[in-house]
Enzyme design. Sequence first.
Site, PDB file in Angstrom:
ATOM      1  N   ASN A  42       0.958  -0.759   0.098  1.00  0.00           N
ATOM      2  CA  ASN A  42       0.109  -0.063   0.080  1.00  0.00           C
ATOM      3  C   ASN A  42       0.752   1.479  -0.007  1.00  0.00           C
ATOM      4  O   ASN A  42       2.161   1.238   0.692  1.00  0.00           O
ATOM      5  CB  ASN A  42      -1.100  -0.034   0.896  1.00  0.00           C
ATOM      6  CG  ASN A  42      -0.367  -0.161   2.639  1.00  0.00           C
ATOM      7  OD1 ASN A  42       0.650  -0.955   2.953  1.00  0.00           O
ATOM      8  ND2 ASN A  42      -0.855   0.016   3.613  1.00  0.00           N
ATOM      9  N   ILE A  43       0.304   2.303  -0.937  1.00  0.00           N
ATOM     10  CA  ILE A  43       1.157   3.611  -1.055  1.00  0.00           C
ATOM     11  C   ILE A  43      -0.186   4.537  -0.453  1.00  0.00           C
ATOM     12  O   ILE A  43      -0.869   4.588  -1.311  1.00  0.00           O
ATOM     13  CB  ILE A  43       1.534   3.726  -2.370  1.00  0.00           C
ATOM     14  CG1 ILE A  43       2.274   2.628  -2.805  1.00  0.00           C
ATOM     15  CG2 ILE A  43       1.964   5.008  -2.281  1.00  0.00           C
ATOM     16  CD1 ILE A  43       3.078   2.119  -4.511  1.00  0.00           C
ATOM     17  N   GLU A  44       0.608   5.257   1.372  1.00  0.00           N
ATOM     18  CA  GLU A  44      -0.366   6.031   1.143  1.00  0.00           C
ATOM     19  C   GLU A  44      -0.314   7.804   0.713  1.00  0.00           C
ATOM     20  O   GLU A  44       0.514   8.065  -0.009  1.00  0.00           O
ATOM     21  CB  GLU A  44      -0.937   6.354   2.312  1.00  0.00           C
ATOM     22  CG  GLU A  44      -1.410   4.896   2.704  1.00  0.00           C
ATOM     23  CD  GLU A  44      -1.598   4.761   4.665  1.00  0.00           C
ATOM     24  OE1 GLU A  44      -0.727   5.932   5.616  1.00  0.00           O
ATOM     25  OE2 GLU A  44      -2.291   3.242   4.584  1.00  0.00           O
ATOM     26  N   CYS A  53      -3.806   0.305  -2.498  1.00  0.00           N
ATOM     27  CA  CYS A  53      -3.634  -0.805  -1.724  1.00  0.00           C
ATOM     28  C   CYS A  53      -2.407  -1.441  -2.609  1.00  0.00           C
ATOM     29  O   CYS A  53      -2.459  -1.178  -3.907  1.00  0.00           O
ATOM     30  CB  CYS A  53      -5.288  -1.341  -1.654  1.00  0.00           C
ATOM     31  SG  CYS A  53      -5.975  -0.877  -0.525  1.00  0.00           S
ATOM     32  N   GLU A  55      -3.069  -4.939  -2.931  1.00  0.00           N
ATOM     33  CA  GLU A  55      -3.956  -5.961  -3.797  1.00  0.00           C
ATOM     34  C   GLU A  55      -3.789  -4.749  -5.692  1.00  0.00           C
ATOM     35  O   GLU A  55      -3.402  -5.688  -6.234  1.00  0.00           O
ATOM     36  CB  GLU A  55      -5.090  -6.026  -3.873  1.00  0.00           C
ATOM     37  CG  GLU A  55      -5.141  -6.511  -2.187  1.00  0.00           C
ATOM     38  CD  GLU A  55      -5.251  -6.382  -1.201  1.00  0.00           C
ATOM     39  OE1 GLU A  55      -5.031  -4.529  -0.858  1.00  0.00           O
ATOM     40  OE2 GLU A  55      -6.390  -6.703   0.013  1.00  0.00           O
ATOM     41  N   CYS A  86      -9.937  -5.012  -0.359  1.00  0.00           N
ATOM     42  CA  CYS A  86     -11.151  -3.964   0.545  1.00  0.00           C
ATOM     43  C   CYS A  86     -11.776  -4.358  -0.711  1.00  0.00           C
ATOM     44  O   CYS A  86     -12.152  -5.050  -1.941  1.00  0.00           O
ATOM     45  CB  CYS A  86     -10.712  -2.910   0.294  1.00  0.00           C
ATOM     46  SG  CYS A  86      -9.499  -1.658  -1.427  1.00  0.00           S
ATOM     47  N   CYS A  89     -10.903  -3.025  -4.657  1.00  0.00           N
ATOM     48  CA  CYS A  89      -9.457  -4.535  -4.708  1.00  0.00           C
ATOM     49  C   CYS A  89     -10.399  -5.240  -5.356  1.00  0.00           C
ATOM     50  O   CYS A  89      -9.945  -5.625  -6.125  1.00  0.00           O
ATOM     51  CB  CYS A  89      -8.843  -4.461  -4.004  1.00  0.00           C
ATOM     52  SG  CYS A  89      -7.892  -2.944  -3.677  1.00  0.00           S
TER      53      CYS A  89
END
Length: 130
Positions: A42-44, A53, A55, A86, A89
Amino acid sequence: MTHEELLEKAKLAKQNAYVPYSNFRVGAALLGKSGRIYLGCNIENAAYSPTNCAERTALFKAVSEGERAFEAVAVTSDSDDITYPCGVCRQAMAEFSLDMMVISSNKDLKYNAVPLRELLPYAFTGKEME
Ligand code: THU
């Protein structure tokens, strides 16, 4: 490729998670029909909504490299509870392989494996538009 082997790759992918806001690290390993494995984390983002996310990171890497069908995805996090993909995804992956196996796990790689079709019943796949 066993479920356990794919989960170990997801655990490795988790190391690169960029999570300054949630501190919730997620890793994914996506096995393409070609046999190639694509890793994602995940990359916020400070603006929150651009967050990606794990995935979808793996999925977009794969599709952008020409992969179009998938055998399985393994997902793991730092949680004691199993982390499932989620809804966004699930929908993104359903575009390509509704019958892929989704191997969702907790931090110790205790897992539950079910076909994506079961996680996204009555999926909208675009067939309706034909
Ligand atoms: N997240 C994932 O990467 N995959 C999931 O299946 C659940 C949620 C991420 C998004 C966000 O960076 C953090 O987990 C908290 O929601």
